[in-house]
Design an enzyme around this catalytic site. Structure first.
Site, PDB file in Angstrom:
ATOM      1  N   GLU A 206       0.822  -1.210   0.000  1.00  0.00           N
ATOM      2  CA  GLU A 206       0.000   0.000   0.000  1.00  0.00           C
ATOM      3  C   GLU A 206       0.856   1.259   0.000  1.00  0.00           C
ATOM      4  O   GLU A 206       0.355   2.351   0.260  1.00  0.00           O
ATOM      5  CB  GLU A 206      -0.958  -0.004   1.194  1.00  0.00           C
ATOM      6  CG  GLU A 206      -1.917  -1.179   1.148  1.00  0.00           C
ATOM      7  CD  GLU A 206      -3.036  -1.087   2.172  1.00  0.00           C
ATOM      8  OE1 GLU A 206      -3.139  -0.064   2.872  1.00  0.00           O
ATOM      9  OE2 GLU A 206      -3.796  -2.051   2.272  1.00  0.00           O
ATOM     10  N   LYS A 338     -15.868  -1.459   3.727  1.00  0.00           N
ATOM     11  CA  LYS A 338     -15.223  -1.825   2.466  1.00  0.00           C
ATOM     12  C   LYS A 338     -16.293  -2.385   1.529  1.00  0.00           C
ATOM     13  O   LYS A 338     -16.805  -3.486   1.776  1.00  0.00           O
ATOM     14  CB  LYS A 338     -14.189  -2.923   2.726  1.00  0.00           C
ATOM     15  CG  LYS A 338     -12.933  -2.480   3.487  1.00  0.00           C
ATOM     16  CD  LYS A 338     -12.141  -3.721   3.889  1.00  0.00           C
ATOM     17  CE  LYS A 338     -10.702  -3.418   4.244  1.00  0.00           C
ATOM     18  NZ  LYS A 338     -10.034  -4.609   4.841  1.00  0.00           N
ATOM     19  N   ARG A 367      -8.745  -1.298  -0.377  1.00  0.00           N
ATOM     20  CA  ARG A 367      -8.142  -2.601  -0.159  1.00  0.00           C
ATOM     21  C   ARG A 367      -6.662  -2.505  -0.517  1.00  0.00           C
ATOM     22  O   ARG A 367      -6.210  -1.544  -1.106  1.00  0.00           O
ATOM     23  CB  ARG A 367      -8.804  -3.680  -1.042  1.00  0.00           C
ATOM     24  CG  ARG A 367     -10.302  -3.883  -0.848  1.00  0.00           C
ATOM     25  CD  ARG A 367     -10.727  -4.140   0.583  1.00  0.00           C
ATOM     26  NE  ARG A 367     -10.097  -5.240   1.271  1.00  0.00           N
ATOM     27  CZ  ARG A 367     -10.686  -6.382   1.592  1.00  0.00           C
ATOM     28  NH1 ARG A 367     -11.937  -6.591   1.272  1.00  0.00           N
ATOM     29  NH2 ARG A 367     -10.045  -7.318   2.283  1.00  0.00           N
TER      30      ARG A 367
HETATM   31  C1  2PG Z   1      -7.166  -3.964   5.791  1.00  0.00           C
HETATM   32  C2  2PG Z   1      -6.920  -3.796   4.297  1.00  0.00           C
HETATM   33  C3  2PG Z   1      -6.409  -2.442   3.953  1.00  0.00           C
HETATM   34  P1  2PG Z   1      -6.646  -5.867   2.781  1.00  0.00           P
HETATM   35  O1  2PG Z   1      -6.879  -4.999   6.372  1.00  0.00           O
HETATM   36  O2  2PG Z   1      -7.728  -3.080   6.406  1.00  0.00           O
HETATM   37  O3  2PG Z   1      -5.238  -2.115   4.668  1.00  0.00           O
HETATM   38  O4  2PG Z   1      -6.064  -4.801   3.809  1.00  0.00           O
HETATM   39  O5  2PG Z   1      -7.268  -5.095   1.652  1.00  0.00           O
HETATM   40  O6  2PG Z   1      -5.473  -6.708   2.362  1.00  0.00           O
HETATM   41  O7  2PG Z   1      -7.675  -6.657   3.527  1.00  0.00           O
HETATM   42 MG    MG Z   2      -7.859  -4.261   8.319  1.00  0.00          MG
END
Ligand code: 2PG
Ligand code: MG
Length: 433
Positions: A206, A338, A367
């Protein structure tokens, strides 16, 4: 004939920030308007998220999305033709019914969220209003307080350290633009410190610095020094926010810190985090315990929730029912939002509203696998969510979103409210007594 009737839906394979395939959808309306959106993809995923449909097999590490794309071009396109894009709830209900599973496993959450978001864009474009305004539907809008990653970790950095996100929140910023300037200074200072320490080794998924640390706690110390080196008072002006992402290294109440080669039980992990909260200016902690550890989440939130934001991500998976359950049992006091965890905009919004009704902090989040799509910036502003998490302050899939928020702040002018520190529990960032 109604101009906002869906005429055609087109899916295609595009590529995300990790160089992996993902789903893009175009929604064409009768009036010629087109809405477009791209599905993001997580690496540290909650078990109860909508399913990210991948083709499997030897090509592209099994990560291709041609089945999900074909689902958009055939079944979904056929099902949505003739529906009104302005009626998001009906469109999303049709997607949910067509899929027929509890977690979008048949059509793919990546297919449904791309289409659902594209419909949203099409409806706003057809009404000739910016997306955030379409979402607000006359209600209040507000620029979010950003939380921005300085060091990456966990599943986003080859598990070099166990903790996933070491982030900052610019608590004393009076505008979104100022929050970005402050964060940029901290990011630069962190880079200088890493270089001086001989630890500069590129960036994680990220865009945060690669975490070349000997212990998880060393990153916290470095973060405080970066805040100070940038000229800010830790805790007062700039505070720390952590995503522990504990589901990645724990289950059944046992937690394995690989970097430090030690195993903790639930109480041990809670004690370690409480100790950090006493000694570092931490304002927010996400997924402090694993997704299966309700007792741990409750105990931790009971101990710190009056002062520190405790966010459920894997734990709540953008699900309104889970948010309400956490409200009644006290497992957290904030929810990460999300869209692709839910699979449709309507379900995403329901989780956000459930959080707002509960008095929870609501943080719209990107994400780890992202693209140029900036829909989430409009969601956070138009839904008045109050907070936005996008990753770090480098790489264009991240910067596209921060920059879009700057445009919204400018467009809103004097009407632009900025969430600022008021979205956090009182005293957040001050060390826990
Ligand atoms: C989280 C996300 C973003 P990922 O865990 O909050 O940092 O990671 O999209 O890999 O779930
Ligand atoms: Mg998280």
């Amino acid at each position: 004939m109604n101009d906002s009737i869906i005429h055609r839906v087109v899916g295609r394979r595009v590529w995300d920030s990790r160089g992996r395939p993902t789903v893009e959808a175009d929604v064409h309306l009768a009036d010629g308007t087109i809405g477009r959106a791209i599905a993001p993809a997580g690496a540290s995923r909650g078990t109860n998220e909508a399913i990210d449909l991948r083709d499997g097999g030897p090509a592209l590490g099994g990560l291709d999305v041609m089945q999900a794309v074909s689902n958009v071009n055939r079944e979904i396109a056929h099902c949505l033709a003739g529906l009104d894009a302005r009626d998001q709830a009906t469109v999303d209900a049709a997607l949910i019914a067509l899929d027929g599973t509890p977690n979008k496993a048949r059509l793919g959450g990546n297919a449904t969220i791309a289409v659902s978001m594209a419909v949203l864009h099409a409806a706003a474009a057809s009404a000739r209003v910016p997306l955030y305004r379409h979402l607000a539907a006359g209600g209040p809008v507000r620029l979010p307080l950003p939380e921005i990653q300085i060091f990456g970790g966990g599943a986003h950095a080859g598990r070099r350290v166990d903790i996933q996100d070491f982030m900052v929140m610019a608590l004393s910023a009076r505008s979104f633009a100022e929050a970005l300037v402050m964060t940029a200074e901290v990011y630069r200072a962190a880079g200088t410190l890493m270089q001086e320490a001989g630890k500069l080794a590129g960036v994680a998924d990220e865009g945060g610095f690669w975490p070349l640390f000997d212990s998880n706690e060393e990153a916290l110390g470095m973060l405080v020094r970066a805040i100070e080196r940038a000229g800010y008072v830790p805790g007062d002006e700039v505070a720390i926010s952590l995503d522990i992402a504990a589901s990645e290294f724990g289950r059944d109440g046992r937690y394995r810190l690989g970097l430090e080669a030690r195993e903790l039980d639930r109480d041990g992990l809670i004690e370690m985090l409480l100790d950090w909260c006493r000694r570092y200016p931490i304002a927010s902690i996400e997924d402090p315990l694993a997704e299966d550890d309700r007792d741990g989440m409750r105990a931790f939130t009971k101990a710190v929730g009056h002062r520190i934001q405790v966010i459920g991500d894997d734990y709540l998976v953008t699900n309104a029912d889970r948010v309400r359950a956490a409200e009644s049992d006290g497992a957290c006091n904030a929810v990460l939002i999300k869209p692709n965890q839910a699979g449709t905009i309507t379900e995403t919004r329901a989780a956000c509203v459930a959080g707002q009704d509960a008095g929870f902090g609501t943080i719209v989040s990107a994400r780890s696998g992202e693209t140029e799509d900036v829909t989430i910036v409009h969601l956070s502003t138009g839904w008045n969510a109050g907070q936005l998490k996008v990753g770090s302050f480098t790489r264009s899939e991240r910067m596209a979103k921060w920059n879009e928020a700057l445009r919204l702040e400018e467009a809103l002018g004097d009407a632009a409210g900025f969430a600022g520190r008021t979205v956090l529990p009182p005293g957040a960032g001050q060390p826990l007594a």
